[in-house]
Design an enzyme around this catalytic site. Structure first.
Site, PDB file in Angstrom:
ATOM      1  CE  LYS A   1       3.729  10.143   4.740  1.00  0.00           C
ATOM      2  NZ  LYS A   1       2.695  10.899   4.279  1.00  0.00           N
TER       3      LYS A   1
ATOM      4  CG  ASP B   1       3.979  13.937   3.626  1.00  0.00           C
ATOM      5  OD1 ASP B   1       4.479  13.625   3.706  1.00  0.00           O
ATOM      6  OD2 ASP B   1       3.040  13.805   2.536  1.00  0.00           O
TER       7      ASP B   1
ATOM      8  CB  CYS C   1       6.581  -9.960 -15.520  1.00  0.00           C
ATOM      9  SG  CYS C   1       5.449 -11.297 -15.374  1.00  0.00           S
ATOM     10  CE1 TYR C   2       2.936  -7.073 -22.359  1.00  0.00           C
ATOM     11  CE2 TYR C   2       4.104  -5.152 -22.099  1.00  0.00           C
ATOM     12  CZ  TYR C   2       3.392  -6.184 -23.236  1.00  0.00           C
ATOM     13  OH  TYR C   2       2.525  -5.313 -23.732  1.00  0.00           O
TER      14      TYR C   2
ATOM     15  CD  GLU D   1       9.113  -6.528  -9.135  1.00  0.00           C
ATOM     16  OE1 GLU D   1      10.294  -6.709  -9.755  1.00  0.00           O
ATOM     17  OE2 GLU D   1       8.096  -6.165 -10.488  1.00  0.00           O
TER      18      GLU D   1
ATOM     19  CG  HIS E   1       7.263  -9.862 -10.426  1.00  0.00           C
ATOM     20  ND1 HIS E   1       7.141  -8.798 -11.142  1.00  0.00           N
ATOM     21  CD2 HIS E   1       6.319 -10.671 -10.568  1.00  0.00           C
ATOM     22  CE1 HIS E   1       6.109  -8.760 -12.156  1.00  0.00           C
ATOM     23  NE2 HIS E   1       5.349 -10.288 -12.127  1.00  0.00           N
TER      24      HIS E   1
ATOM     25  N   GLY F   1       3.319  -5.541 -16.191  1.00  0.00           N
ATOM     26  CA  GLY F   1       2.383  -5.425 -17.220  1.00  0.00           C
ATOM     27  C   GLY F   1       1.077  -6.450 -17.313  1.00  0.00           C
TER      28      GLY F   1
END
Ligand code: XMP
Length: 509
Positions: free
Chosen positions: A365, A223, A78-79, A167, A165, A51
């Site tokens: 998606k 979608d 991180c944060y 991710e 990070h 964050g």
């Protein structure tokens, strides 16, 4: 399942993506959800996201320390790691300079978080604060040259922290780190697959709908197509898909949608409403892009509502709402002005008075595409480039006239055909033609011509928010240009749009 608490990092959604790619179910919630809600959710592990805030400033987002007493492992990123440090009495300070970019991680302990990973590998750092002292009970399990506490652990309490990070793709073995946390440390099962999802959803849909009927607005986009296919599989002919031909569709679009759903999927109650005359009538004389959008939006709802009223016993409306639309964002949004008001068939108004069914609410998606594939939808639909709700109306600059539509449709079909032939269609976010209602001079044979201009637009993007123009091969551009001028009557000039977004937008209106 894993609970991800969001502290406003731009990467939070990526944490969920990485876990789900490893078939681990997870959900993102704002950092301040109540302890009761967390208990109700019953996670096997909790991840605290990164964050933009600093833990030592007043009012920065915090969580109750009780979260660490729930008996489930916690990983702070991180944060999230700085917050753990702060809450347990360690020291976090402002770093001399913002550390941003690659760093080499040296793993000190390869027993849990870094199990089966190399001793050193590259990780991605992005932080302005750093941990100076770790709290009692914690130990470093990885370091970098700049950060002696690149990763920390409290073995007894099963609390972990990483300053980098995992991710983002730039971190090598990032997915494996998250996987180690979820599978090895938290004991999750990698059971989140599309097959399971389909079974589960079908059961849920049947229980909800019982013997009532369901309507849906089918546009042929990814979608709404996946929603229709899933519902049809669940409740068969209790599904009434409505396809509105706005007269602003591309060449062959209506036929392709009808072919897929009427013929291939045997949706008996599929209905096309041809409202093209009404749309074109209402757009007559309108040049302002926002006005066009509003007119199209309202007319669409009106037409859809009328068609829906004719369906017996319809109690539910199925919509293709996706997970990114659902996640409650905690990031502080600036006063961003409305650049364009997007009309999409996704958002029908509440006054229609239907109960909503949104089976894609938990999906990203690319998961929707995977689901579509599993349901047997053709590539033509699953891999379709996005197409805006107002259709060709916002690709005709100025007034929408039947003559212009005709020209644009033909030119656009050539652009798409050639891009597909060159094998580039799937690699490009959007590629299309734009009609410019201005005439320029040309020469064809011995004759002077005075005809319209077609612009070609092709952009790369991941989310439509920013985009780069695609460096299409000159040969391809040449072929497209030649074909349009030779085959489309009324056009004598083709130009290529080389504007990125920002400062341009993807559509011309
Ligand atoms: P812009 O032109 O704003 O487009 O850069 C970003 C993405 O949004 C699509 N777009 C729309 N989609 N209704 C839609 O459903 C709209 O009014 C609309 N306007 C733009 C555009 O095609 C691109 O993918």
């Amino acid at each position: 399942k894993i609970l991800i608490l969001d502290f406003g990092s731009q990467y939070t959604q990526l944490i969920a993506r990485r876990l789900r790619e490893k078939h681990i179910y997870c959900e993102i919630h704002p950092f301040n959800i109540s302890l009761e809600k967390i208990k109700e959710f019953a996670p096997k592990g909790i991840i605290l996201s990164g964050g933009p805030a600093s833990v030592y400033t007043e009012g920065s987002p915090k969580i109750s320390k009780e979260i660490f007493e729930l008996g489930v492992p916690v990983l702070g990123i991180c944060y999230g790691m700085q917050l753990i440090t702060y809450l347990f009495g360690g020291k976090v300070i402002k770093a001399e300079k913002h550390e941003y970019g690659k760093a080499t991680l040296e793993v000190l302990d390869r027993n849990d978080l870094f199990q089966n990973l190399p001793e050193t590998f590259n990780v991605w750092m992005s932080h302005g604060d750093r941990v100076l002292e770790i709290p009692e009970g914690f130990e470093p399990i990885a370091r970098t040259d700049n950060a002696p506490f690149a990763s920390i652990r409290n073995k007894e309490k099963k609390i972990f922290g990483v300053q980098f990070h995992p991710e983002v793709k730039h971190t090598e073995y990032g997915s494996e780190i998250l996987e180690n946390f979820a599978l090895k440390i938290c004991g999750c099962e990698p059971s989140w697959t599309m097959k399971n999802f389909i079974e589960y959803e079908i059961e849920k849909i049947r229980e909800t709908v019982k013997d009532k009927n369901v309507i849906c607005a089918l546009s042929g986009g990814v979608d709404s197509s996946v929603v229709a296919a899933l519902l049809h599989k669940a409740i068969g002919d209790q599904l009434y898909p409505i396809f509105v031909d706005t007269g602003l569709l591309r060449k062959g679009e209506r036929e392709s949608v009808e072919r897929t759903f009427k013929e291939k999927f045997h949706m008996k109650n599929f209905k096309t409403v041809d409202a093209s005359d009404l749309f074109l009538e209402r757009l007559k004389g309108v040049t302002d892009p926002e006005k066009k959008r509003k007119i199209i939006g309202h007319t669409f709802i009106e037409v859809f509502e009328k068609a829906a009223k004719e369906i017996p016993d319809a109690e539910f409306l199925a919509q293709g709402t996706l997970y990114p639309d659902v996640i409650e964002s905690v990031s502080v949004k600036g006063p961003s002005a409305t650049i364009k008001s997007h009309h999409n068939v996704g958002g029908l108004p509440e006054r229609l008075n239907f109960k909503l069914i949104e089976p894609l609410r938990e999906l990203f998606k690319d998961e929707v595409r995977e689901l579509g594939k599993e349901l047997g939808l053709p590539d033509e639909i699953i891999k379709r480039q996005p197409f805006p709700g107002p259709g060709l109306a916002i690709r005709i600059i100025d007034e929408v006239k039947p003559e212009y539509l005709e020209i644009l449709r033909e030119a656009d079909a050539i652009v798409l055909e050639e891009i597909k032939k060159a094998g580039l269609y799937d690699k490009i976010w959007q590629s299309f033609a734009v009609f410019l209602p201005l005439k320029t001079v040309g020469v064809m044979g011995d004759e002077r011509t005075y005809d319209y201009v077609i612009a070609i637009r092709a952009v790369e993007s991941t989310d439509g928010m920013t985009a780069d123009w695609v460096k299409l091969p000159f040969k391809l551009l040449e072929r497209i240009s030649n074909r349009i001028i030779n085959e489309v009557k009324g056009v004598n000039r083709v130009v290529y749009d080389i504007t990125s977004k920002p400062p341009g937008t993807i559509e011309w209106e």
